[in-house]
Write an enzyme that holds these catalytic residues in place. Structure first.
Site, PDB file in Angstrom:
ATOM      1  N   GLY A  42      41.581  48.961  38.629  1.00  0.00           N
ATOM      2  CA  GLY A  42      41.590  48.030  39.764  1.00  0.00           C
ATOM      3  C   GLY A  42      40.784  48.572  40.924  1.00  0.00           C
ATOM      4  O   GLY A  42      40.060  49.557  40.786  1.00  0.00           O
ATOM      5  N   ASN A  43      40.870  47.921  42.059  1.00  0.00           N
ATOM      6  CA  ASN A  43      40.161  48.398  43.251  1.00  0.00           C
ATOM      7  C   ASN A  43      41.006  48.153  44.491  1.00  0.00           C
ATOM      8  O   ASN A  43      42.095  47.600  44.411  1.00  0.00           O
ATOM      9  CB  ASN A  43      38.778  47.750  43.352  1.00  0.00           C
ATOM     10  CG  ASN A  43      38.861  46.247  43.433  1.00  0.00           C
ATOM     11  OD1 ASN A  43      39.423  45.701  44.373  1.00  0.00           O
ATOM     12  ND2 ASN A  43      38.334  45.561  42.419  1.00  0.00           N
TER      13      ASN A  43
END
Ligand code: CTP
Length: 459
Positions: free
Chosen positions: A238-239
């Site tokens: 993810g980020n």
């Protein structure tokens, strides 16, 4: 007024500021348009405006006293009273000098004091010579004001005072009136008119879609948040995107009358529940691509504010990847860390530009998350990106662990693929920055977007 409420409805008040320019006479027609609509009008000319149209004219037409100086009738504290009591402050014509004073918060007469005390929508209608309008100082002042939520109407093009012509003419009073009314309508659900206090309308979170507004009739699709690329049922890549900017873009577009689809990947803010916004949930880049491709087809404007993972794991493992696993070869326990094989995700934004081909619709806005590097500034990387991706506008965002991601404020620069001055927005709340972005989109789109009524882009 309701049947049970005997109090008369309060007439809405507009402070009509008049700057010192030859177009001051056109403000007389504006005054009439507001009076005919039932508004109470307080005319506040600058001292130089009175050289073009005198105080007795303004007083006779508005039925109210006309002052220019904070030292007249000091006991009534007019420099605070007028701004606080207004439902709209409209300055027409707004000179380069007034724009500069407003941008820098100077307050040396009644009008500039009123601009500082107003908590209602503020609309400025500039009029000046083309050179003054295009001067970098004026361009920067306009950008500063727009970033703060002030509506600065684009001047019309045509014959100016003297022999020259070009952009800088005051638009016709009917057009200014229509634009100002659409701003008031868009802000109406946000500003309780009976308090005169509270946050600036454009900094408030909208509660409902505006029935009209400068984006009324437009179908807008906004992607927001960070995609998640699953490794196994419990893990993902993810980020740090919180989705705040994308959600604020959706909310502000709806508040300005657009019908909005928000395509939300992982976001860390509540999703909007207001009328005028439909929410589509997605998880991975491929989900997002599928949703955007379908929705873009019938959209007028697409904004890719989502932080899309550039890579995803080659394989999704159906069961949880264990710390130790038996090797296929000889069945012994293997404690080594697995190696992740990644594959490139499609570039969704570039794909949308490709799909659009030679059509004008939808207008496509990308975001660029940049940290800069040793050889290139954030803006240089943004310019490269807008050329590479081919989107119409690119909102360049400096990112880092504690810059932008998850923060309430943002600072961006909007670049236009076709050139022109970059438009800096902020530092300001993500809501105010969103309004600035919509101002740029509206100016970039068909001219009819900035007026009232149905806005559509031709195919
Ligand atoms: N974007 C996209 N598809 C991707 C990656 C990004 O549509 N696979 C979009 C983002 O939503 C954003 C724009 O492209 O509007 C720029 O994203 P950014 O992460 O800044 O750039 P990248 O294209 O990923 O390039 P790089 O990471 O090399 O800077």
């Amino acid at each position: 007024m309701t049947p049970d409420d005997p109090r008369p409805a309060r007439a809405r008040r507009v402070v009509l500021g008049v700057g010192g320019g030859i177009a001051a006479y056109k403000a007389v027609s504006l005054l009439r348009l507001f009076s005919e609509d039932g508004w109470a009008v307080d005319v506040v000319p600058t001292a130089s405006a009175l050289r073009f149209v005198g105080a007795p004219t303004w007083a006779a037409l508005s039925g109210n006293r006309v002052e220019t100086d904070v030292f007249e009738n000091v006991h009534e504290v007019p420099h605070v009273r007028l701004g606080q009591g207004a439902d709209l402050v409209l300055v027409a014509p707004c000179t380069a000098d007034l724009l500069a004073k407003a941008a820098h918060g100077l307050a040396d007469d009644l009008l500039t004091n009123t601009l500082l005390t107003a908590r209602c929508p503020v609309v400025l209608a500039p009029a000046m010579h083309t050179e003054m309008w295009q001067h970098p100082a004026t361009v920067a002042n306009v950008a500063t004001l727009r970033a703060r939520g002030v509506t600065v109407i684009e001047p019309a093009s045509g014959r100016l005072t003297g022999k020259d012509s070009g952009p800088g003419r005051l638009p016709e009073p009917q057009d200014i009136h229509a634009a100002a009314m659409s701003v008031v309508d868009a802000a109406a659900p946000l500003t309780p008119v009976d308090t005169g206090a509270g946050p600036a309308a454009r900094d408030a979170v909208p509660g409902a879609a505006a029935p009209s507004g400068d984006l009324h009739g437009l179908r807008v699709v906004v992607s927001a948040g960070g995609t998640r690329e699953a490794l196994d049922p419990v893990r993902f890549l993810g980020n740090r995107s919180s989705g705040k900017q994308g959600v604020a873009l959706a909310e502000t577009a709806a508040a300005r009358g657009a019908s909005v689809t928000l395509v939300a990947a992982h976001v860390e803010v509540p999703l909007p529940e207001q009328d005028g916004i439909e929410v589509v949930r997605v998880e991975s880049a491929l989900d997002l691509q599928a949703a955007m491709t379908v929705l873009a087809d019938s959209a007028d404007v697409v904004v890719m504010a989502a932080a899309v993972a550039d890579f995803r794991p080659v394989d999704y493992v159906e069961t949880k990847i264990k710390k130790s696993h038996r090797t296929a070869a000889d069945g012994t326990e293997d404690d080594s860390a697995p190696t992740l094989q990644l594959v490139r995700n499609p570039d969704i934004l570039a794909g949308l530009v490709r799909e659009r081909g030679s059509r004008r619709r939808p207008l496509i806005v990308g975001f660029a998350a940049e940290t800069g590097d040793t050889g290139h500034s954030v803006l240089e990387l943004g310019r490269e990106k807008v050329a590479r991706k081919g989107c119409d506008l690119l909102v360049v965002n400096e990112v880092g662990r504690s810059v932008t991601f998850g923060q309430d404020d943002n600072t961006v620069t909007v670049l236009d693929r076709d050139g022109g001055e970059p438009v800096p927005l902020g530092p300001a709340s993500k809501t105010v920055v969103s309004h600035g972005i919509w101002d740029v989109v509206a100016a970039r789109g068909d001219r009819s977007w900035t007026g009232a009524g149905e806005a559509r882009l031709p195919d």
